[in-house]
Design an enzyme around this catalytic site. Structure first.
Site: not given
Ligand code: HSE
Length: 418
Positions: A11, A33, A96, A120, A127, A178, A181, A196, A293
């Protein structure tokens, strides 16, 4: 820094690829890959080397920036990022879990080789919270950073509250959209949000990344009637990640919380995320936006890439990891909260009195309470909102209540934040 390798083409990887192919043609994806090289894809991969040997990207001398979208804290992603850093490639990652588990080692390696790790996309999707904290708010004295950090859980809680839908049904919807995890237990058990908040805590307080210090509870035990009771007392239920700094200590935690329904983040619904930062110069900063997403996460990778291409090679944590502070971690047992307690009891004379006695003996003060008939005939549901009290004391009282003969289920509790 125009030659890009993408590792992982799910995704997020595809969303990023679509965005730069369409809008940022000055960058060139030279190798991708994928897991299954034979799979038919809608995207045009002409002139791009497609491989299933992901580790090739770490040593390909033409790749300057490696975009890692494989996910997972160990295995392929860890080996790839480590080798790529050793080969002086910049890393942009949405991973993360990898940073929460191996961040200290990888950041050290990046610093040594003068390359960036940009992430990010790893925290709160679209965000721009990493940049906001690392390059701006960090220079104030941040005392607390917290928020809604998992889009899947926020989507589930919203649908349960608004539509009275069953937990497992809504989880399936979130997966289809989507947001979730690969292993959705990472979402529902609070692990993803914990990854996070662990990273945000390091960024905000300049402490080493320490996932093992984060207390974690998920949303899987939240029941439909909890939303109704919470509302009656003026609260919403959200899964929050919270990092708070006291003088020489700090805490990191993830758990469902009751928050006042008129607070900014109580209104943040579905897969949206929110981060609140409290510091001593600005006061309160609130950032809200899509946290999961393909498109928002892909956009965060694009922003990191453009930043890097501008020459902004940042220390991943804002300060060198060798200068991080040694603060003591606060155990949640020593933290204090007000609590929402839900107790299902036999509807008999003296039961309420006995519960009140246990609370009084433990010096737990009741703020509000309500009792109604339970679904189960002959039983009543009692909901109590306590005043603030240390967690270890409330757990002791709950144990005593659970040992009462006329209790139906174990006492349910949710912490109240703020
Ligand atoms: N599964 C994550 C979430 C994706 O639901 O927030 C974004 O990190």
């Amino acid at each position: 820094m125009r030659n890009i390798g993408i590792a992982g083409f799910g995704t997020v990887g595809q969303a990023f690829f679509n965005q730069i192919s369409k809008n940022h043609k000055n960058f060139k994806v030279i190798q991708i890959a994928v897991k299954n090289i034979k799979k038919k894809r809608k995207v045009n991969l002409k002139n791009i080397k497609v491989t299933s040997k992901v580790q090739e990207l770490a040593t390909n001398p033409d790749i300057q920036v490696l975009v890692e979208c494989i996910g997972g804290s160990s295995g392929a992603a860890y080996k790839l990022v480590k080798t790529a850093l050793e080969n002086k490639k910049h890393i942009i990652t949405a991973n993360k879990a990898l940073l929460a588990m191996h961040g200290n080692e990888l950041v050290k390696l990046a610093e040594k080789n003068n390359v960036s790790i940009s992430y990010e996309a790893a925290i709160a999707g679209g965000i721009p919270v990493v940049k906001a904290v690392r390059e701006n708010l960090k220079y104030n004295n941040i005392s607390k950073i917290y928020g809604i950090l998992n889009g899947t859980c926020n989507y589930i809680l919203t649908k349960m509250e608004k539509e009275g839908k069953d937990f497992s049904l809504v989880l399936k919807d979130a997966q289809k959209l989507g947001f979730a995890e690969l292993d959705p237990t990472f979402d529902v058990k609070g692990i993803d949000a914990a990854h996070k908040i662990t990273l945000l805590s390091s960024l905000a307080f300049n402490v080493p990344i320490k996932f093992s210090s984060t207390y974690i509870e998920g949303v899987d035990k939240v029941e439909l009637d909890d939303f109704r009771f919470a509302k009656e007392f003026g609260y919403k239920i959200k899964l929050l990640g919270v990092a708070e700094r006291k003088k020489d200590s700090y805490e990191q935690r993830v758990h469902p919380c009751l928050i006042k329904e008129d607070s900014e983040i109580a209104k943040v619904e579905n897969e949206l995320n929110a981060v609140v930062i409290i510091d001593d110069m600005i006061g309160k900063t609130v950032l809200i936006g899509p946290g999961a997403g393909g498109k928002p996460t892909g956009a965060a990778i694009v922003a990191d890439l453009i930043d890097l291409n501008r020459g902004n090679i940042n220390l991943p944590l804002g300060n060198s990891i060798s200068q991080s502070k040694k603060l003591k971690n606060i155990d949640i047992l020593d933290s204090s909260f007000a609590y929402f307690l839900k107790i299902v009891v036999k509807d008999e004379v003296g039961v309420m009195r006995r519960i009140s006695d246990i609370l009084a003996r433990n010096k737990i003060s009741i703020d509000q309470q309500k009792q109604e008939h339970s679904n189960k005939r002959g039983y009543a549901t009692i909901v109590i909102i306590t005043h603030k009290i240390k967690e270890k004391i409330v757990l002791k009282a709950i144990k005593e209540i659970n040992n009462m003969k006329r209790i139906n289920n174990k006492v349910k509790f949710i912490r109240i934040e703020g």
